[in-house]
Write a protein that holds these residues in place. Structure first.
Motif, PDB file in Angstrom:
ATOM      1  N   ASP A  72     -28.634  -6.683  71.359  1.00 31.47           N
ATOM      2  CA  ASP A  72     -29.800  -7.342  70.751  1.00 31.47           C
ATOM      3  C   ASP A  72     -29.333  -8.697  70.206  1.00 31.47           C
ATOM      4  O   ASP A  72     -28.538  -8.740  69.265  1.00 31.47           O
ATOM      5  CB  ASP A  72     -30.348  -6.463  69.635  1.00 31.47           C
ATOM      6  CG  ASP A  72     -31.436  -7.159  68.822  1.00 31.47           C
ATOM      7  OD1 ASP A  72     -32.093  -8.078  69.364  1.00 31.47           O
ATOM      8  OD2 ASP A  72     -31.610  -6.792  67.640  1.00 31.47           O
ATOM      9  N   VAL A  73     -29.802  -9.773  70.815  1.00 27.12           N
ATOM     10  CA  VAL A  73     -29.398 -11.117  70.381  1.00 27.12           C
ATOM     11  C   VAL A  73     -30.626 -12.019  70.308  1.00 27.12           C
ATOM     12  O   VAL A  73     -31.638 -11.738  70.941  1.00 27.12           O
ATOM     13  CB  VAL A  73     -28.363 -11.755  71.342  1.00 27.12           C
ATOM     14  CG1 VAL A  73     -27.053 -11.012  71.289  1.00 27.12           C
ATOM     15  CG2 VAL A  73     -28.891 -11.848  72.752  1.00 27.12           C
ATOM     16  N   PRO A  74     -30.549 -13.107  69.573  1.00 27.20           N
ATOM     17  CA  PRO A  74     -31.677 -14.044  69.541  1.00 27.20           C
ATOM     18  C   PRO A  74     -31.877 -14.680  70.915  1.00 27.20           C
ATOM     19  O   PRO A  74     -30.910 -14.904  71.642  1.00 27.20           O
ATOM     20  CB  PRO A  74     -31.253 -15.076  68.491  1.00 27.20           C
ATOM     21  CG  PRO A  74     -29.797 -14.904  68.315  1.00 27.20           C
ATOM     22  CD  PRO A  74     -29.473 -13.503  68.664  1.00 27.20           C
ATOM     23  N   THR A  75     -33.113 -14.968  71.240  1.00 25.69           N
ATOM     24  CA  THR A  75     -33.411 -15.499  72.572  1.00 25.69           C
ATOM     25  C   THR A  75     -32.696 -16.820  72.822  1.00 25.69           C
ATOM     26  O   THR A  75     -32.360 -17.139  73.968  1.00 25.69           O
ATOM     27  CB  THR A  75     -34.929 -15.703  72.746  1.00 25.69           C
ATOM     28  OG1 THR A  75     -35.404 -16.502  71.649  1.00 25.69           O
ATOM     29  CG2 THR A  75     -35.652 -14.370  72.743  1.00 25.69           C
ATOM     30  N   GLU A  76     -32.428 -17.581  71.762  1.00 21.09           N
ATOM     31  CA  GLU A  76     -31.742 -18.874  71.933  1.00 21.09           C
ATOM     32  C   GLU A  76     -30.356 -18.708  72.552  1.00 21.09           C
ATOM     33  O   GLU A  76     -29.822 -19.639  73.150  1.00 21.09           O
ATOM     34  CB  GLU A  76     -31.591 -19.594  70.589  1.00 21.09           C
ATOM     35  CG  GLU A  76     -32.900 -20.021  69.958  1.00 21.09           C
ATOM     36  CD  GLU A  76     -33.449 -18.969  69.008  1.00 21.09           C
ATOM     37  OE1 GLU A  76     -33.273 -17.757  69.275  1.00 21.09           O
ATOM     38  OE2 GLU A  76     -34.053 -19.367  68.000  1.00 21.09           O
ATOM     39  N   LEU A  77     -29.743 -17.533  72.372  1.00 21.09           N
ATOM     40  CA  LEU A  77     -28.391 -17.314  72.885  1.00 21.09           C
ATOM     41  C   LEU A  77     -28.387 -16.712  74.280  1.00 21.09           C
ATOM     42  O   LEU A  77     -27.324 -16.514  74.872  1.00 21.09           O
ATOM     43  CB  LEU A  77     -27.604 -16.395  71.936  1.00 21.09           C
ATOM     44  CG  LEU A  77     -27.291 -16.972  70.557  1.00 21.09           C
ATOM     45  CD1 LEU A  77     -26.526 -15.942  69.716  1.00 21.09           C
ATOM     46  CD2 LEU A  77     -26.490 -18.267  70.663  1.00 21.09           C
ATOM     47  N   GLY A  78     -29.569 -16.419  74.826  1.00 22.54           N
ATOM     48  CA  GLY A  78     -29.629 -15.799  76.138  1.00 22.54           C
ATOM     49  C   GLY A  78     -29.174 -14.354  76.061  1.00 22.54           C
ATOM     50  O   GLY A  78     -29.495 -13.647  75.112  1.00 22.54           O
ATOM     51  N   GLU A  79     -28.426 -13.907  77.099  1.00 21.57           N
ATOM     52  CA  GLU A  79     -27.874 -12.554  77.082  1.00 21.57           C
ATOM     53  C   GLU A  79     -26.567 -12.575  76.303  1.00 21.57           C
ATOM     54  O   GLU A  79     -25.835 -13.551  76.334  1.00 21.57           O
ATOM     55  CB  GLU A  79     -27.621 -12.072  78.512  1.00 21.57           C
ATOM     56  CG  GLU A  79     -28.850 -12.070  79.401  1.00 21.57           C
ATOM     57  CD  GLU A  79     -29.858 -11.013  78.997  1.00 21.57           C
ATOM     58  OE1 GLU A  79     -29.426  -9.960  78.516  1.00 21.57           O
ATOM     59  OE2 GLU A  79     -31.074 -11.266  79.150  1.00 21.57           O
ATOM     60  N   GLY A  80     -26.262 -11.516  75.621  1.00 23.61           N
ATOM     61  CA  GLY A  80     -25.004 -11.481  74.898  1.00 23.61           C
ATOM     62  C   GLY A  80     -24.955 -10.330  73.929  1.00 23.61           C
ATOM     63  O   GLY A  80     -25.608  -9.296  74.138  1.00 23.61           O
ATOM     64  N   GLN A 233     -27.288  -7.561  61.129  1.00 23.41           N
ATOM     65  CA  GLN A 233     -26.658  -8.033  62.359  1.00 23.41           C
ATOM     66  C   GLN A 233     -26.326  -9.511  62.262  1.00 23.41           C
ATOM     67  O   GLN A 233     -27.071 -10.287  61.639  1.00 23.41           O
ATOM     68  CB  GLN A 233     -27.595  -7.825  63.558  1.00 23.41           C
ATOM     69  CG  GLN A 233     -27.777  -6.372  63.950  1.00 23.41           C
ATOM     70  CD  GLN A 233     -28.864  -6.205  64.987  1.00 23.41           C
ATOM     71  OE1 GLN A 233     -29.990  -5.822  64.647  1.00 23.41           O
ATOM     72  NE2 GLN A 233     -28.553  -6.501  66.241  1.00 23.41           N
ATOM     73  N   LEU A 234     -25.223  -9.892  62.914  1.00 17.83           N
ATOM     74  CA  LEU A 234     -24.842 -11.291  63.059  1.00 17.83           C
ATOM     75  C   LEU A 234     -24.658 -11.597  64.542  1.00 17.83           C
ATOM     76  O   LEU A 234     -24.189 -10.744  65.306  1.00 17.83           O
ATOM     77  CB  LEU A 234     -23.525 -11.579  62.343  1.00 17.83           C
ATOM     78  CG  LEU A 234     -23.501 -11.533  60.817  1.00 17.83           C
ATOM     79  CD1 LEU A 234     -22.071 -11.724  60.309  1.00 17.83           C
ATOM     80  CD2 LEU A 234     -24.418 -12.602  60.222  1.00 17.83           C
ATOM     81  N   ALA A 235     -24.991 -12.820  64.926  1.00 21.81           N
ATOM     82  CA  ALA A 235     -24.765 -13.286  66.295  1.00 21.81           C
ATOM     83  C   ALA A 235     -24.486 -14.787  66.241  1.00 21.81           C
ATOM     84  O   ALA A 235     -24.871 -15.475  65.293  1.00 21.81           O
ATOM     85  CB  ALA A 235     -25.986 -13.006  67.173  1.00 21.81           C
ATOM     86  N   GLY A 236     -23.803 -15.280  67.260  1.00 24.33           N
ATOM     87  CA  GLY A 236     -23.595 -16.722  67.396  1.00 24.33           C
ATOM     88  C   GLY A 236     -22.993 -17.373  66.169  1.00 24.33           C
ATOM     89  O   GLY A 236     -23.512 -18.384  65.688  1.00 24.33           O
ATOM     90  N   CYS A 237     -21.888 -16.834  65.666  1.00 28.24           N
ATOM     91  CA  CYS A 237     -21.255 -17.379  64.458  1.00 28.24           C
ATOM     92  C   CYS A 237     -20.324 -18.533  64.825  1.00 28.24           C
ATOM     93  O   CYS A 237     -19.435 -18.382  65.676  1.00 28.24           O
ATOM     94  CB  CYS A 237     -20.459 -16.291  63.745  1.00 28.24           C
ATOM     95  SG  CYS A 237     -21.492 -14.963  63.103  1.00 28.24           S
ATOM     96  N   GLN A 238     -20.511 -19.652  64.190  1.00 33.56           N
ATOM     97  CA  GLN A 238     -19.695 -20.837  64.494  1.00 33.56           C
ATOM     98  C   GLN A 238     -19.340 -21.568  63.205  1.00 33.56           C
ATOM     99  O   GLN A 238     -20.222 -21.847  62.386  1.00 33.56           O
ATOM    100  CB  GLN A 238     -20.480 -21.762  65.428  1.00 33.56           C
ATOM    101  CG  GLN A 238     -19.728 -23.023  65.841  1.00 33.56           C
ATOM    102  CD  GLN A 238     -20.227 -23.587  67.165  1.00 33.56           C
ATOM    103  OE1 GLN A 238     -20.018 -22.996  68.205  1.00 33.56           O
ATOM    104  NE2 GLN A 238     -20.904 -24.714  67.126  1.00 33.56           N
TER     105      GLN A 238
END
Lengths: 375, 62
Positions: A72-80, A233-238
């Motif tokens: 489950d990821v935000p749509t901005e990140l595509g699949e992942g 949840q966390l995703a796309g951490c930079q």
């Protein structure tokens, strides 16, 4: 984000010498999970979870947590992938003053030199991430510089439950203390999920000497500990140098995996959980007649896939999946599991194992390993 | 910040050639792990800290 804004931000990153490898977080897209499966975190303990990410529950009494790799990821990140915290057993009472629950990422000191901390050229940095939680509210994030024990932090608000939101926090550079150029911890990056009153009362909006009250300053939402099945949840951490959050930097899975293997690696195939009973990909010496044909001691040597941060802690497994053990064979016929295996003369590139003389009559050793040089 | 590790037991391992102390066998969460004598290794640093603090006793090798 508009295309003009994106190009402007990338230009800024380029001017800072930061166009590639600008994300100082390893596995910020949570694609690498060598341990596989669900990681259970008990009371008052820390566990390494998805590669390079640690879950810590300090002073908890009943709280049981599960960490999983979610698609489950935000749509901005595509699949992942994202990392998913879930409460499986709640604390019996409200959050105690000494309890804190947090996801942490440790950046190696020699990768922090670009920050210029403790110098006149200390750099501003920006952390950006996507967050989704079943509980909305005010949460906190901190940066802790290990060598000088300096800390800074900020709060952020999750506005809507069960919705991916992108957050961006910018921090001035630290001019209190330097970071030694070595293989130790440079900084802790810490996402607080719940925190007791010992940790929330201070003001960490500027760099300060560490005090417990600065670990989660301003954090007010701590009900994940008391709401069963609640998630975070966390995703796309930079985390990057500069005052702007550039688009998430995607890297090859193979490059991501190799960066993670400096801190953790295993001899099993990527998708195979450590401790699985298998012979696929087993390590072993050749078992020739000269390598021993008695109940005597047997020695074997092996090399890590990439050099590790420091000499790692190793868990050996026999082919049946028993930890702390190795398997042996007598001329490829008689097979024995459950034999003692010990590490000796290990370094960050190579290691040796010893099957002591008390074992079965055999002439070759077979094994799997996990090696951990986590910060 | 101290990151404490719960050791169930810690025993010395000897180098099979020299019979000198070369590593530790530490049981953590029920799993036996080989911990090298290496400053910077998280488990070794924590064994040393707990021994120095009188919180942990090391068993002799077999």
């Amino acid at each position: 984000m508009s295309r003009a804004r994106t190009f402007a931000d990338l230009a800024t990153a380029s001017e800072a010498g930061n166009l590639s490898n600008r994300n100082m977080i390893h596995n910020g897209n949570f694609a690498v999970h060598q341990k596989t499966g669900t990681i259970s975190v008990g009371t008052n303990t820390s566990e390494n979870t998805l590669d390079r990410w640690e879950m810590d529950a300090t002073a908890t009494d009943q709280l049981a947590i599960e960490i999983t790799q979610s698609d489950d990821v935000p749509t901005e990140l595509g699949e992942g992938f994202s990392i998913k915290y879930q409460t499986k057993t709640v604390e019996s009472a409200t959050v105690a003053s000494d309890e804190i629950v947090r996801l942490r990422h440790f950046v190696e000191a020699n990768n922090c030199q670009r920050l210029g901390y403790g110098t006149s050229g200390t750099k501003t940095t920006t952390i950006s991430f996507y967050v989704k939680s079943t509980i909305a509210g005010t949460f906190s994030f901190i940066i802790y510089a290990d060598d000088g024990a300096d800390i800074i932090g900020s709060t952020y608000t999750i506005n809507s439950a069960d919705t991916w939101e992108r957050k961006t926090l910018t921090f001035v550079g630290n001019n209190l203390g330097t970071i030694a150029n070595d293989t130790g911890i440079g900084v802790h990056l810490q996402w607080n999920i719940a925190a007791g009153s010992n940790f929330t009362g201070g003001d960490n909006s500027t760099w300060k000497a560490y005090a417990a009250s600065l670990l989660a300053s301003g954090h007010t939402q701590s009900t994940h500990m008391t709401v069963d099945e609640s998630t975070f949840q966390l995703a796309g951490c930079q985390w990057e140098v500069g005052e702007v959050a550039t688009p998430f930097e995607n890297i090859d899975f193979a490059d991501n995996l190799q960066k993670c293997q400096r801190y953790y690696q295993k001899s099993y195939n990527y998708a195979t959980a450590p401790g699985t009973g298998t012979t696929v990909g087993e390590l072993g010496n050749d078992g020739n007649g000269s390598s021993g044909n008695s109940t005597g001691q047997m020695i074997a040597y092996d090399t890590f896939y990439i050099e590790m941060r420091v000499t790692p802690t190793m868990t050996l497994y026999d082919i049946a999946g028993a930890s702390g053990k190795v398997s042996t064979t007598k001329h490829g016929t008689n097979e024995y599991n459950g034999e003692t295996g010990n590490l000796f003369r290990a370094g960050s590139k190579n290691y040796s194992i010893d099957r002591p003389a008390t074992g079965n009559d055999a002439n070759s050793i077979r094994w799997f390993f996990e090696a951990s040089a986590e910060l | 910040m101290i990151r404490k590790i719960k050791f169930e037991s810690v025993k010395k391992i000897l180098d099979p050639y020299t019979r000198e102390h070369s590593a530790y066998k530490a049981v953590i969460d029920g799993t036996p792990k080989n911990v090298p004598i290496c400053v910077g290794n998280r488990e070794y640093d924590e064994i040393k800290r707990q021994v120095d603090a009188g919180e942990l006793t090391i068993e002799d090798a077999d």
